[in-house]
Scaffold this motif. Structure first.
Motif, PDB file in Angstrom:
ATOM      1  N   MET A   1       1.501  42.942  -4.414  1.00  0.00           N
ATOM      2  CA  MET A   1       2.634  43.424  -5.203  1.00  0.00           C
ATOM      3  C   MET A   1       3.573  42.268  -5.518  1.00  0.00           C
ATOM      4  O   MET A   1       3.910  41.459  -4.645  1.00  0.00           O
ATOM      5  CB  MET A   1       3.398  44.504  -4.424  1.00  0.00           C
ATOM      6  CG  MET A   1       4.601  45.050  -5.164  1.00  0.00           C
ATOM      7  SD  MET A   1       5.511  46.283  -4.212  1.00  0.00           S
ATOM      8  CE  MET A   1       6.681  46.826  -5.448  1.00  0.00           C
ATOM      9  N   LYS A   2       4.010  42.178  -6.782  1.00  0.00           N
ATOM     10  CA  LYS A   2       4.948  41.141  -7.190  1.00  0.00           C
ATOM     11  C   LYS A   2       6.321  41.769  -7.414  1.00  0.00           C
ATOM     12  O   LYS A   2       6.443  42.789  -8.094  1.00  0.00           O
ATOM     13  CB  LYS A   2       4.461  40.457  -8.462  1.00  0.00           C
ATOM     14  CG  LYS A   2       5.033  39.058  -8.648  1.00  0.00           C
ATOM     15  CD  LYS A   2       4.135  38.216  -9.538  1.00  0.00           C
ATOM     16  CE  LYS A   2       4.613  36.772  -9.566  1.00  0.00           C
ATOM     17  NZ  LYS A   2       3.711  35.890 -10.309  1.00  0.00           N
ATOM     18  N   ALA A 115      13.237  35.998   4.451  1.00  0.00           N
ATOM     19  CA  ALA A 115      13.933  37.119   3.808  1.00  0.00           C
ATOM     20  C   ALA A 115      13.089  37.727   2.691  1.00  0.00           C
ATOM     21  O   ALA A 115      13.022  38.953   2.541  1.00  0.00           O
ATOM     22  CB  ALA A 115      15.277  36.642   3.256  1.00  0.00           C
ATOM     23  N   ALA A 116      12.441  36.888   1.899  1.00  0.00           N
ATOM     24  CA  ALA A 116      11.605  37.375   0.800  1.00  0.00           C
ATOM     25  C   ALA A 116      10.416  38.176   1.333  1.00  0.00           C
ATOM     26  O   ALA A 116      10.038  39.207   0.765  1.00  0.00           O
ATOM     27  CB  ALA A 116      11.117  36.195  -0.037  1.00  0.00           C
ATOM     28  N   SER A 117       9.828  37.717   2.421  1.00  0.00           N
ATOM     29  CA  SER A 117       8.691  38.421   3.027  1.00  0.00           C
ATOM     30  C   SER A 117       9.125  39.775   3.579  1.00  0.00           C
ATOM     31  O   SER A 117       8.366  40.752   3.531  1.00  0.00           O
ATOM     32  CB  SER A 117       8.080  37.571   4.143  1.00  0.00           C
ATOM     33  OG  SER A 117       7.570  36.355   3.625  1.00  0.00           O
ATOM     34  N   LYS A 118      10.343  39.839   4.089  1.00  0.00           N
ATOM     35  CA  LYS A 118      10.889  41.105   4.568  1.00  0.00           C
ATOM     36  C   LYS A 118      11.003  42.095   3.410  1.00  0.00           C
ATOM     37  O   LYS A 118      10.679  43.287   3.553  1.00  0.00           O
ATOM     38  CB  LYS A 118      12.262  40.854   5.204  1.00  0.00           C
ATOM     39  CG  LYS A 118      12.906  42.072   5.835  1.00  0.00           C
ATOM     40  CD  LYS A 118      14.213  41.678   6.504  1.00  0.00           C
ATOM     41  CE  LYS A 118      14.904  42.861   7.154  1.00  0.00           C
ATOM     42  NZ  LYS A 118      16.184  42.466   7.806  1.00  0.00           N
ATOM     43  N   ALA A 119      11.433  41.609   2.244  1.00  0.00           N
ATOM     44  CA  ALA A 119      11.529  42.457   1.061  1.00  0.00           C
ATOM     45  C   ALA A 119      10.145  42.930   0.613  1.00  0.00           C
ATOM     46  O   ALA A 119       9.957  44.093   0.252  1.00  0.00           O
ATOM     47  CB  ALA A 119      12.224  41.699  -0.069  1.00  0.00           C
ATOM     48  N   LYS A 120       9.189  42.026   0.630  1.00  0.00           N
ATOM     49  CA  LYS A 120       7.821  42.369   0.228  1.00  0.00           C
ATOM     50  C   LYS A 120       7.266  43.487   1.113  1.00  0.00           C
ATOM     51  O   LYS A 120       6.673  44.458   0.627  1.00  0.00           O
ATOM     52  CB  LYS A 120       6.929  41.139   0.306  1.00  0.00           C
ATOM     53  CG  LYS A 120       5.485  41.361  -0.128  1.00  0.00           C
ATOM     54  CD  LYS A 120       4.746  40.028  -0.162  1.00  0.00           C
ATOM     55  CE  LYS A 120       3.302  40.199  -0.636  1.00  0.00           C
ATOM     56  NZ  LYS A 120       2.474  40.861   0.384  1.00  0.00           N
ATOM     57  N   LYS A 121       7.485  43.359   2.407  1.00  0.00           N
ATOM     58  CA  LYS A 121       7.003  44.378   3.344  1.00  0.00           C
ATOM     59  C   LYS A 121       7.692  45.715   3.086  1.00  0.00           C
ATOM     60  O   LYS A 121       7.066  46.782   3.128  1.00  0.00           O
ATOM     61  CB  LYS A 121       7.257  43.923   4.778  1.00  0.00           C
ATOM     62  CG  LYS A 121       6.724  44.895   5.820  1.00  0.00           C
ATOM     63  CD  LYS A 121       6.917  44.354   7.236  1.00  0.00           C
ATOM     64  CE  LYS A 121       6.366  45.330   8.263  1.00  0.00           C
ATOM     65  NZ  LYS A 121       6.530  44.822   9.650  1.00  0.00           N
ATOM     66  N   TYR A 122       8.982  45.682   2.796  1.00  0.00           N
ATOM     67  CA  TYR A 122       9.740  46.905   2.518  1.00  0.00           C
ATOM     68  C   TYR A 122       9.133  47.669   1.343  1.00  0.00           C
ATOM     69  O   TYR A 122       8.905  48.884   1.425  1.00  0.00           O
ATOM     70  CB  TYR A 122      11.197  46.552   2.221  1.00  0.00           C
ATOM     71  CG  TYR A 122      11.998  47.687   1.629  1.00  0.00           C
ATOM     72  CD1 TYR A 122      12.571  48.668   2.435  1.00  0.00           C
ATOM     73  CD2 TYR A 122      12.176  47.788   0.243  1.00  0.00           C
ATOM     74  CE1 TYR A 122      13.301  49.719   1.877  1.00  0.00           C
ATOM     75  CE2 TYR A 122      12.908  48.837  -0.313  1.00  0.00           C
ATOM     76  CZ  TYR A 122      13.455  49.791   0.509  1.00  0.00           C
ATOM     77  OH  TYR A 122      14.169  50.827  -0.040  1.00  0.00           O
ATOM     78  N   PHE A 123       8.841  46.972   0.235  1.00  0.00           N
ATOM     79  CA  PHE A 123       8.320  47.655  -0.952  1.00  0.00           C
ATOM     80  C   PHE A 123       6.870  48.085  -0.768  1.00  0.00           C
ATOM     81  O   PHE A 123       6.432  49.086  -1.343  1.00  0.00           O
ATOM     82  CB  PHE A 123       8.487  46.765  -2.184  1.00  0.00           C
ATOM     83  CG  PHE A 123       9.896  46.742  -2.716  1.00  0.00           C
ATOM     84  CD1 PHE A 123      10.388  47.800  -3.456  1.00  0.00           C
ATOM     85  CD2 PHE A 123      10.738  45.681  -2.441  1.00  0.00           C
ATOM     86  CE1 PHE A 123      11.692  47.803  -3.926  1.00  0.00           C
ATOM     87  CE2 PHE A 123      12.045  45.671  -2.911  1.00  0.00           C
ATOM     88  CZ  PHE A 123      12.524  46.734  -3.653  1.00  0.00           C
ATOM     89  N   GLU A 124       6.119  47.364   0.051  1.00  0.00           N
ATOM     90  CA  GLU A 124       4.756  47.793   0.360  1.00  0.00           C
ATOM     91  C   GLU A 124       4.766  49.093   1.160  1.00  0.00           C
ATOM     92  O   GLU A 124       3.939  49.977   0.934  1.00  0.00           O
ATOM     93  CB  GLU A 124       4.032  46.686   1.135  1.00  0.00           C
ATOM     94  CG  GLU A 124       3.653  45.493   0.269  1.00  0.00           C
ATOM     95  CD  GLU A 124       3.063  44.345   1.068  1.00  0.00           C
ATOM     96  OE1 GLU A 124       2.460  43.449   0.447  1.00  0.00           O
ATOM     97  OE2 GLU A 124       3.209  44.335   2.317  1.00  0.00           O
ATOM     98  N   VAL A 125       5.715  49.225   2.066  1.00  0.00           N
ATOM     99  CA  VAL A 125       5.844  50.461   2.844  1.00  0.00           C
ATOM    100  C   VAL A 125       6.232  51.625   1.931  1.00  0.00           C
ATOM    101  O   VAL A 125       5.729  52.743   2.080  1.00  0.00           O
ATOM    102  CB  VAL A 125       6.882  50.284   3.974  1.00  0.00           C
ATOM    103  CG1 VAL A 125       7.223  51.625   4.612  1.00  0.00           C
ATOM    104  CG2 VAL A 125       6.368  49.321   5.024  1.00  0.00           C
TER     105      VAL A 125
END
Length: 241
Positions: A1-2, A115-125
Motif C-alpha cells: 500500500m502506498k 514514524a512512516a512505518s507506523k503509519a503504514k501499519k495503521y492503514f494496513e490494519v
C-alpha cells in the motif's frame, strides 16, 4: 500500500528536508508541500491524503489548530498526522488531537522512517479490518461547469433550494451548489452516516450537536424535523438514549 502524503512547515530548510525524506521512502507518495496550514487545508479538500507531516508553530493557522479542524470534521480516521516540531512541550497536546506520532527536531531519516512505518501499519490494519476504502469516502457533483469532489467527512448538512441543492461544508469551505435533486444526492451518501429529517434537509449524523423534540442543532444552524421523517428522527434519537 502506498500512502499519499503532504508536508507542512513554514521553514524552507525543514520543509525541504522532510519532503526529501518522503520522496526517498518507497511506500510514501508526496502529493504536496506547503509553507502554511491554510494552503494545506485546501489541499486536503481537493485530494485524498493519508498522512500529514505537520509543523506546529506557524503563522495564521498553526499545526495544532489544523489538527483540531481535521479531528472535528471526522476525517481523522482516514487522514493521520505526524507532528514535526522543535518544541517538546506540545507532545501532550499532540496526543489530545489523536496524532499518530511526534518527531522532535532535529531528527534523522531513521526516526522519520519509524514514524512512516507506523503509519503504514495503521492503514494496513484498516484494510484488514474491512474499513471502507478512501475512494468510497467522497462523491463528485457538477457545479460551476465542472465536476467537483466533495468529501463526506466535510459535509455538515445538505439543503434543497428550489431546483438546486446546497451542500454545506465544515469551515472554512464554502457551500457547493449543484443543479440536482435532494433525492439524487441522498442516494450518493452513505446511509449509516447521513439522515434525511425533512423534505429539504439531510444531516450528517456525526455533526449533530444536540437534538430537541422537533429539530436538530448543527453548530449555529437549527434544522426542523418534517412530519414525514419522524420515524427517521426517532432512529437518530435512539443512538443517544
Amino acid at each position: 500500500m502506498k500512502l499519499n502524503c503532504i508536508t507542512v512547515d513554514d521553514e524552507p530548510l525543514a520543509l525541504n528536508l522532510i519532503s526529501a525524506f518522503v520522496e526517498q521512502t518507497p511506500f510514501l507518495d508526496l502529493k504536496g508541500r506547503f509553507g502554511n496550514a491554510v494552503q494545506a487545508l485546501q489541499a486536503l479538500h481537493e485530494q485524498t491524503i493519508h498522512l500529514i507531516f505537520l509543523d506546529i508553530q506557524m503563522p495564521d493557522l498553526n499545526g495544532m489548530e489544523l489538527a483540531r479542524v481535521i479531528s472535528q470534521s471526522g476525517a481523522s480516521l482516514q487522514t493521520r498526522i505526524v507532528f514535526t516540531t522543535a518544541y517538546n512541550q506540545f507532545a501532550v497536546e499532540g496526543y489530545k488531537v489523536d496524532a499518530l506520532d511526534y518527531l522532535l527536531k532535529p531528527f534523522g531519516y531513521d526516526e522519520f522512517l519509524r514514524a512512516a512505518s507506523k503509519a503504514k501499519k495503521y492503514f494496513e490494519v484498516l484494510q484488514e479490518n474491512g474499513v471502507g476504502e478512501v475512494a468510497e469516502n467522497y462523491m463528485f457533483v457538477k457545479a460551476d461547469y465542472k465536476h467537483i469532489r466533495v468529501d463526506f467527512d466535510a459535509i455538515t448538512h445538505v439543503e434543497s433550494v428550489k431546483d438546486y441543492v446546497k451542500i454545506h461544508l465544515m469551515p472554512p469551505f464554502s457551500p457547493v451548489v449543484t443543479l440536482s435533486s435532494l433525492k439524487s444526492i441522498e442516494e450518493k451518501l452513505p446511509q449509516t452516516r447521513f439522515l434525511r429529517i425533512h423534505r429539504s434537509f439531510i444531516v450528517a449524523v456525526s455533526k449533530v450537536d444536540s437534538v430537541s423534540k422537533n429539530s436538530v442543532q448543527l453548530g449555529p444552524v437549527e434544522i426542523p424535523v418534517g412530519e414525514l421523517y419522524k420515524d427517521a428522527f426517532k432512529t437518530l434519537l435512539a443512538r443517544w438514549i
